[in-house]
Design an enzyme around this catalytic site. Structure first.
Site, PDB file in Angstrom:
ATOM      1  N   GLU A   1      16.160   8.756  -3.108  1.00  0.00           N
ATOM      2  CA  GLU A   1      15.580   8.238  -4.341  1.00  0.00           C
ATOM      3  C   GLU A   1      15.984   9.132  -5.507  1.00  0.00           C
ATOM      4  O   GLU A   1      15.915  10.354  -5.404  1.00  0.00           O
ATOM      5  CB  GLU A   1      14.049   8.225  -4.209  1.00  0.00           C
ATOM      6  CG  GLU A   1      13.575   7.611  -2.898  1.00  0.00           C
ATOM      7  CD  GLU A   1      12.109   7.929  -2.599  1.00  0.00           C
ATOM      8  OE1 GLU A   1      11.324   8.164  -3.526  1.00  0.00           O
ATOM      9  OE2 GLU A   1      11.746   7.943  -1.403  1.00  0.00           O
TER      10      GLU A   1
ATOM     11  N   HIS B   1      13.488   4.073  -6.084  1.00  0.00           N
ATOM     12  CA  HIS B   1      13.066   4.457  -4.726  1.00  0.00           C
ATOM     13  C   HIS B   1      13.879   3.670  -3.689  1.00  0.00           C
ATOM     14  O   HIS B   1      13.373   2.774  -3.011  1.00  0.00           O
ATOM     15  CB  HIS B   1      11.571   4.121  -4.617  1.00  0.00           C
ATOM     16  CG  HIS B   1      10.852   4.602  -3.407  1.00  0.00           C
ATOM     17  ND1 HIS B   1      11.279   4.349  -2.122  1.00  0.00           N
ATOM     18  CD2 HIS B   1       9.707   5.300  -3.288  1.00  0.00           C
ATOM     19  CE1 HIS B   1      10.407   4.870  -1.279  1.00  0.00           C
ATOM     20  NE2 HIS B   1       9.450   5.454  -1.956  1.00  0.00           N
TER      21      HIS B   1
HETATM   22  C1  BG6 Z   1       8.111   8.327  -0.931  1.00  0.00           C
HETATM   23  C2  BG6 Z   1       7.070   9.405  -0.929  1.00  0.00           C
HETATM   24  O1  BG6 Z   1       8.833   8.383  -2.120  1.00  0.00           O
HETATM   25  O2  BG6 Z   1       7.469   7.064  -0.846  1.00  0.00           O
HETATM   26  C3  BG6 Z   1       6.273   9.302   0.356  1.00  0.00           C
HETATM   27  O3  BG6 Z   1       7.687  10.686  -1.066  1.00  0.00           O
HETATM   28  C4  BG6 Z   1       5.660   7.926   0.477  1.00  0.00           C
HETATM   29  O4  BG6 Z   1       5.255  10.303   0.351  1.00  0.00           O
HETATM   30  C5  BG6 Z   1       6.765   6.886   0.360  1.00  0.00           C
HETATM   31  O5  BG6 Z   1       4.997   7.808   1.714  1.00  0.00           O
HETATM   32  C6  BG6 Z   1       6.274   5.443   0.431  1.00  0.00           C
HETATM   33  O6  BG6 Z   1       5.286   5.208  -0.509  1.00  0.00           O
HETATM   34  P1  BG6 Z   1       4.583   3.794  -0.576  1.00  0.00           P
HETATM   35  O7  BG6 Z   1       3.517   3.905  -1.637  1.00  0.00           O
HETATM   36  O8  BG6 Z   1       5.627   2.804  -0.962  1.00  0.00           O
HETATM   37  O9  BG6 Z   1       4.022   3.535   0.800  1.00  0.00           O
END
Ligand code: BG6
Length: 279
Positions: free
Chosen positions: A251, A147
């Site tokens: 990602e 990510h």
């Molecule tokens: C992204 C998702 O990969 O991660 C989003 O598609 C999400 O929907 C974002 O808001 C952040 O997620 P987190 O759990 O790290 O706040």
């Protein structure tokens, strides 16, 4: 060495670059080439503790992506303390660090598996997530995703290309299925898209910082593009109100309809290479 919040962190310095990797989440929080701004965005408001993921860098998402009722978001791997298996300097000057995910109670609802993560640092960053299904008779179904938060000069001066014609699920429109029509995607409000069936490399052009970032991958059928935009940024406790202007997530993984179903004894390798060039 201790990183922020006294969480243990490994720092690796090569002839070309420096990287900082927390054992918490096997989280690459920093990568910077000499004479270049950091490649990875790291929020000023990130939490650095055992219970929360780090906001920025490269969270390792496994074994599920997105929300799971009663289990939280994006899996448990990003909040586990990974073990360092080895640090290997190579003759070409690159350095590889191999981590493994420790056993945990959350894993007990899955067939037995191992997860290794190899981060190789040189003038580019190579990441490989290796999942092995140890079961002799049961398939292992999971999602995985690296990510990656990229640092950009100004989101309004950024375009993302490589996804034209690819179908995506639009999370800001209740997962509506659409097809990408643009050669170069610009971001001017919240974007949260799961592009499916794409192995294509993605290029992020950043005219403010004067650089191109290339995201190349294999073993990954999905690409997620995310920027929270101003409203969501203001709602996130560990993210600055204006920080959406300085980041974009591209990602690489296997998520949603492209979850991996790994046969008994099988191995899955998700590989990503991140590199930059001036423009
Ligand atoms: C992204 C998702 O990969 O991660 C989003 O598609 C999400 O929907 C974002 O808001 C952040 O997620 P987190 O759990 O790290 O706040």
């Amino acid at each position: 060495m201790d990183g922020r919040g006294e969480l243990p962190m490994l720092e690796v310095i090569t002839a070309w670059s420096t990287v900082g990797i927390y054992l918490h989440g096997a989280h690459v929080a920093h990568f910077q080439k000499r004479d270049e701004p950091p490649l990875l965005f790291l929020s000023q408001c990130s939490r650095f503790d055992q219970d929360h993921p780090i906001r920025g860098g490269i969270p390792v998402i496994f074994p599920w992506f997105g929300h799971r009722e009663g289990m939280g978001q994006h899996g448990f791997a990003r909040v586990k303390t990974w073990e360092v298996k080895e640090v290997v300097p190579a003759a070409d000057g690159s350095v590889s660090v191999k981590f493994c995910l420790p056993e945990s109670p959350e894993a007990s609802s899955y067939p037995p598996f191992t997860v290794d993560y190899v981060v190789t640092v040189s003038d580019s960053l190579h990441l490989e997530l290796i999942v092995h299904n140890l079961s002799k008779d049961e398939a292992l179904t999971f999602e995985d995703c690296l990510h990656t938060y990229f640092e950009v000069g100004d989101i309004s001066a950024v375009t993302i290309s490589g996804l034209k014609g690819v179908k995506y699920l639009d999370k800001v429109a209740n997962f509506a299925e659409r097809a990408e029509t643009k050669d170069a995607i610009a971001i001017s409000s919240e974007v949260d898209r799961v592009y499916i069936n794409t192995l294509a490399p993605v290029e992020i052009r950043d005219s403010k910082l004067g650089r191109k970032i290339l995201v190349e991958k294999s073993g990954s059928n999905s690409t997620v593009v995310w920027n929270p935009g101003i409203t969501k940024a203001q709602q996130m406790p560990d993210f600055g109100n204006d920080e959406y202007q300085r980041m974009v997530c591209v990602e690489s993984g296997n998520v949603g309809p492209q979850a991996v179903k790994l046969a008994p004894g099988g191995t899955s390798n998700l590989k990503v290479k991140l590199s930059t060039e001036p423009m």
